[in-house]
Scaffold this motif. Structure first.
Motif, PDB file in Angstrom:
ATOM      1  N   ASP A 276       0.795  -1.165   0.053  1.00 48.16           N
ATOM      2  CA  ASP A 276       0.156  -0.112  -0.300  1.00 48.16           C
ATOM      3  C   ASP A 276       0.689   1.292  -0.107  1.00 48.16           C
ATOM      4  O   ASP A 276       1.268   1.429   1.141  1.00 48.16           O
ATOM      5  CB  ASP A 276      -0.755   0.088   1.249  1.00 48.16           C
ATOM      6  N   ARG A 277       0.997   1.785  -1.213  1.00 45.40           N
ATOM      7  CA  ARG A 277       1.887   3.135  -1.172  1.00 45.40           C
ATOM      8  C   ARG A 277       1.253   4.338  -0.765  1.00 45.40           C
ATOM      9  O   ARG A 277       0.080   4.357  -1.270  1.00 45.40           O
ATOM     10  CB  ARG A 277       2.406   3.088  -2.671  1.00 45.40           C
ATOM     11  N   HIS A 278       2.120   5.118  -0.396  1.00 47.37           N
ATOM     12  CA  HIS A 278       1.429   6.618  -0.113  1.00 47.37           C
ATOM     13  C   HIS A 278       2.151   7.122  -1.336  1.00 47.37           C
ATOM     14  O   HIS A 278       3.323   7.609  -1.425  1.00 47.37           O
ATOM     15  CB  HIS A 278       1.814   7.067   1.250  1.00 47.37           C
ATOM     16  N   THR A 279       1.310   7.471  -2.571  1.00 52.47           N
ATOM     17  CA  THR A 279       1.752   8.087  -3.714  1.00 52.47           C
ATOM     18  C   THR A 279       1.712   9.533  -3.207  1.00 52.47           C
ATOM     19  O   THR A 279       1.294  10.113  -2.327  1.00 52.47           O
ATOM     20  CB  THR A 279       0.959   7.956  -4.862  1.00 52.47           C
TER      21      THR A 279
ATOM     22  N   LYS B  44     -10.457   2.093   0.716  1.00 48.79           N
ATOM     23  CA  LYS B  44      -9.841   2.652   1.710  1.00 48.79           C
ATOM     24  C   LYS B  44     -10.102   4.229   1.616  1.00 48.79           C
ATOM     25  O   LYS B  44     -10.351   4.695   0.819  1.00 48.79           O
ATOM     26  CB  LYS B  44      -8.077   2.377   1.490  1.00 48.79           C
ATOM     27  N   ARG B  57      -9.884   5.149  -2.020  1.00 46.90           N
ATOM     28  CA  ARG B  57      -9.382   4.712  -3.233  1.00 46.90           C
ATOM     29  C   ARG B  57      -9.797   3.241  -3.456  1.00 46.90           C
ATOM     30  O   ARG B  57      -9.822   2.487  -2.316  1.00 46.90           O
ATOM     31  CB  ARG B  57      -7.869   4.579  -2.628  1.00 46.90           C
ATOM     32  N   ARG B  62      -9.170   6.786  -7.463  1.00 43.33           N
ATOM     33  CA  ARG B  62      -9.426   7.916  -6.397  1.00 43.33           C
ATOM     34  C   ARG B  62     -10.770   8.326  -6.700  1.00 43.33           C
ATOM     35  O   ARG B  62     -11.131   9.116  -7.841  1.00 43.33           O
ATOM     36  CB  ARG B  62      -8.317   8.996  -6.306  1.00 43.33           C
TER      37      ARG B  62
END
Lengths: 695, 78
Positions: A276-279, B44, B57, B62
């Protein structure tokens, strides 16, 4: 012999359809990092080998259940089999969601090619798509493409030809809806095939599934068929049966099966990096979408756009003024014939030059707006503004039309309201869109603010004017909502595109495209109207000047203008606008502005040019107005407020009329209401100003 | 074990949830389903603006969800 092929580009909003369209046809269709930019189908052509391919770019749609005007356009084109081949553009970085439309396109039994667009983003993320496996699972040819880098275009064309010539064939695959649903499909099928005309016009399998899904528009179609009664009854029965069996309504069941099919296809062909990346986008969003800071940040961004535009373009606009003054002097010296010289110098250079002088300002503004549009911020702004806008009875999606109209043009702004699902929301948005300060009104504001206020405040005053335009628009929306369009607004869901660093090329292209429109307008309609206005002030010539008066040349020129056709017209309407502090000249300029708002400026250009007898001492238009004793800052503000609100130009009215369902009721309401509101607002401002001794 | 079902409105940012049902009209259900928010989908919550306005998301999408919708989207903990 050349063969003709028609292909349709279908896909989700913001999946890059328009860039593929541009790559195929060499067109320069507007591309943006915002969903829902294409609201009309656009056609382009290309020649490839022995084929003449006509490409239709359709508005983006998430599924074949259509809600809004733009989606209905896309869906009708697709299901009515107007294209030989459908090319489904898929945002590969968003595979599952995009394939949802694909599963529905597969039901159409039409030749289908899948263009896996933005395939470079997938690779960059370290993910891997097994294209040949996915192609087999979906039963259609599949081509990786990168629209913005023009990759895969050749291969796509080859595949189009191959599919057209039936050299590429795949085994048909359908979403399996399970035995229960299949039984119901069969029952409905037996009824529908009795109407040959119906199944000729629409894909059978699609019709059946849409009936089971309870799709309103398909129900309307079937109700017009020869098997209407029977089919509708069976569909109703099937829906009830399935609901009883699964405990869910049929639309949910169908959607579930489709997503099940997609997730099966994806697990077999897609290697994801699961973490789960924090882009970067998420990090930026944390600031820009902050609950408290979101709206202020948006205001600051807009303010910076104005500051940027005015500060940087200021000197260049000054040079332009100098250039046109010089040009008028030189050209004037070259033409000996008095009337012809006046036509060219006063009519055309004075009029059109006044408008073109603001061209640098317009370019800078377009540059700044294009930057934020391509960055992906504008979509966030719509979300941030949704809360505020919903308080005024507006919809989050109303934001884009208003934004397009601001500095751009209300015509595409009104077109963009097609993305609004709810008729009421759409009409309200259409009615307030023309209040925005468009590219044509901008010169009026720049001219008068420049003439009456110090340069260092001009950006700030301009910003205030924009705020005022928003207050008026929102206030009117609220009023309309309370008085005319009662009822709930549609829900707001919008996809947020990832932030991207805009490319210089992309921005410049956009800036130029819009800028060119401005020049083209100046070169055509503005020239034409300027000549008419000039003629209106020039004829009839040599009015009888009262005897016994010794008039100077300047006074003669003034009398000539007042006694001309245009002057008489202005005097006739002067009583109406006198309470607003405006004179007969403003009357002429504002009336002429109905043709196009730039004409307000060009008319003043012509008037002041005609009034100046000696071209050697000609001031710039801004100086002439600033030095004219009949004006005052209060009058200028009153004039600007009137210009801001009063009736939109004729082109906007025509588009409004068409998009409002050719309703004369709304069109005449619009004419009356904008004019009445403009008069009232100017009246209040001017009279209050006088009361406070500002006159 | 019984799983608690609650509206999206009550989910704080950063939490992952599974969509249980969409309690709205046909158009509302379809619109969300078409955009990827279908029953059984895990997603999420990225940001919340209060009043139910939020960003979620789903997969790599998004979605911005406007006021008044989040109380109709029923979810459970993932």
């Amino acid at each position: 012999m050349t063969k003709k092929i028609t292909i349709a580009l279908a896909g989700n909003p913001n999946c890059g359809k328009s860039s593929i369209f541009n790559n195929l046809t060499g067109a320069r269709q507007y591309v943006s990092n915002y969903p829902g930019v294409t609201v009309e189908k656009k056609e382009g052509r290309l020649k490839y080998k022995n084929y003449e391919i006509s490409v239709v770019d359709l508005p983006g749609t998430y599924s074949l259940s259509a809600y809004s005007e733009d989606e209905i356009i896309a869906r009708n084109f697709i299901v009515q089999r107007e294209a030989d081949i459908i090319v489904n553009i898929i945002d590969s970085s968003n595979l599952e969601r995009n394939l949802y439309l694909t599963t529905q396109l597969m039901e159409l039994d039409a030749p289908l090619i899948l263009a896996m667009n933005m395939s470079d983003i997938v690779e960059k993320r370290g993910e891997h798509i097994d294209y040949s496996e996915l192609s087999k699972l979906l039963g259609h040819p599949l081509i990786p493409t990168v629209g913005n880098k023009n990759k895969g275009t050749q291969k796509l064309l080859e595949t189009i030809i191959g599919v057209y010539e039936r050299k590429i064939e795949f085994e048909k695959v359908y979403v399996s809806y399970g035995a229960e649903v299949r039984e119901e499909i069969d029952k409905i099928e037996k009824i529908l095939i009795k109407d040959e005309a119906l199944i000729k016009a629409y894909p059978l399998r699609w019709l059946i599934i849409k009936l089971i899904e309870d799709d309103r528009l398909v129900l309307d179609v079937v109700e017009k068929s020869t098997v209407a009664g029977e089919a509708v009854e069976q569909a109703e029965k099937s829906r009830r049966h399935l609901k009883a069996h699964f405990g869910d309504s049929t639309d949910v069941i169908v959607a579930e099966r489709r997503y099940g099919f997609i997730s099966g296809a994806c697990t077999q062909s897609l290697k994801l990096s699961v973490e789960d990346r924090h882009t970067v986008s998420d990090k930026i969003d944390r600031i820009t979408l902050n609950r408290f800071a979101g709206v202020p940040i948006f205001a600051v961004v807009m303010y910076l756009i104005f500051k940027f535009t005015f500060v940087l373009s200021g000197p260049i606009v000054g040079w332009c003024e100098v250039f046109f003054d010089w040009l008028a002097g030189v050209v004037g010296g070259l033409i000996p014939q008095v009337l012809l010289r006046s036509l060219v110098v006063d009519g055309i250079i004075g009029g059109v030059g006044g408008v073109l002088g603001f061209f640098p300002l317009i370019l800078f503004m377009f540059f700044a707006i294009a930057f934020f549009e391509d960055s992906g911020y504008m979509a966030r702004a719509a979300f941030v503004m949704d809360k505020l806008m919903s308080k005024f009875g507006l919809h989050g999606k109303s934001f884009l039309p208003l934004m397009i109209s601001t500095n751009g043009c209300a015509v595409p702004g009104i077109m963009a309201t097609r993305t609004l699902e709810n008729k009421r929301d759409r009409l309200i948005t259409m009615m307030i869109t023309p209040f925005m300060i468009c590219g044509a009104k901008l010169p009026i504001f720049a001219l008068f603010i420049g003439a009456f206020f110090p340069a260092e405040y001009s950006a700030n005053i301009m910003f205030l004017m924009y705020v005022l335009s928003i207050i008026i628009a929102f206030g009117c929306a609220k009023l309309l909502k309370i008085l005319v369009f009662k009822g709930e607004s549609a829900h707001f869901v919008m996809e947020l595109p990832p932030y991207r660093i805009p490319t210089i090329k992309g921005i410049l292209l956009k800036m130029w495209e819009r800028g060119w429109m401005y020049i083209k307008k100046a070169g055509t309609i503005i020239v034409l109207v300027s000549v008419i206005i000039w003629a209106g002030f020039t004829f009839p010539q040599n009015p009888v000047i009262e005897k016994g008066k010794n008039l100077t040349e300047d006074e003669t020129a003034a009398v000539q203008m007042e006694k001309s056709y245009a002057g008489r017209f202005g005097h006739a309407i002067e009583p109406v606008i006198k309470p607003l502090g405006l004179d007969w000249r403003a009357g002429v300029a504002l009336t002429a502005g109905f043709a196009a708002k730039e004409v307000v400026v060009s008319t003043y250009g012509t008037m002041y040019s005609l009034g100046e007898v000696d071209p050697e001492e000609a001031d710039s238009l801004k100086e002439s107005i600033g030095n004219d004793a009949s004006w005052s800052p209060l009058k200028a503000v009153s004039f600007l407020i009137f210009s801001l609100i009063y009736i939109p130009c004729v082109v906007v009215m025509a588009v409004f009329h068409r998009e409002a369902g050719s309703s004369w009721k709304w069109t005449s309401f619009m004419v009356f209401w904008t004019t009445a509101l403009a008069w009232t607002a100017s009246f209040i401002v001017y009279q209050a100003g006088l009361l406070f001794g500002l006159g | 074990m019984s799983e608690a079902v609650f509206p999206l409105l009550m989910v704080s940012p950063g939490k992952e949830v599974i969509l249980v049902s969409l309690d709205g009209g046909l158009n509302f259900r379809r619109r969300l389903t078409d955009m990827g928010l279908a029953e059984g989908v895990m997603f999420k919550v990225l940001h919340s603006q209060g009043r139910g306005q939020c960003i979620v998301r789903v997969g790599n999408t998004r979605l911005a969800i406007g006021c008044g919708m989040a109380q109709k989207i029923m979810v459970k903990e993932a």
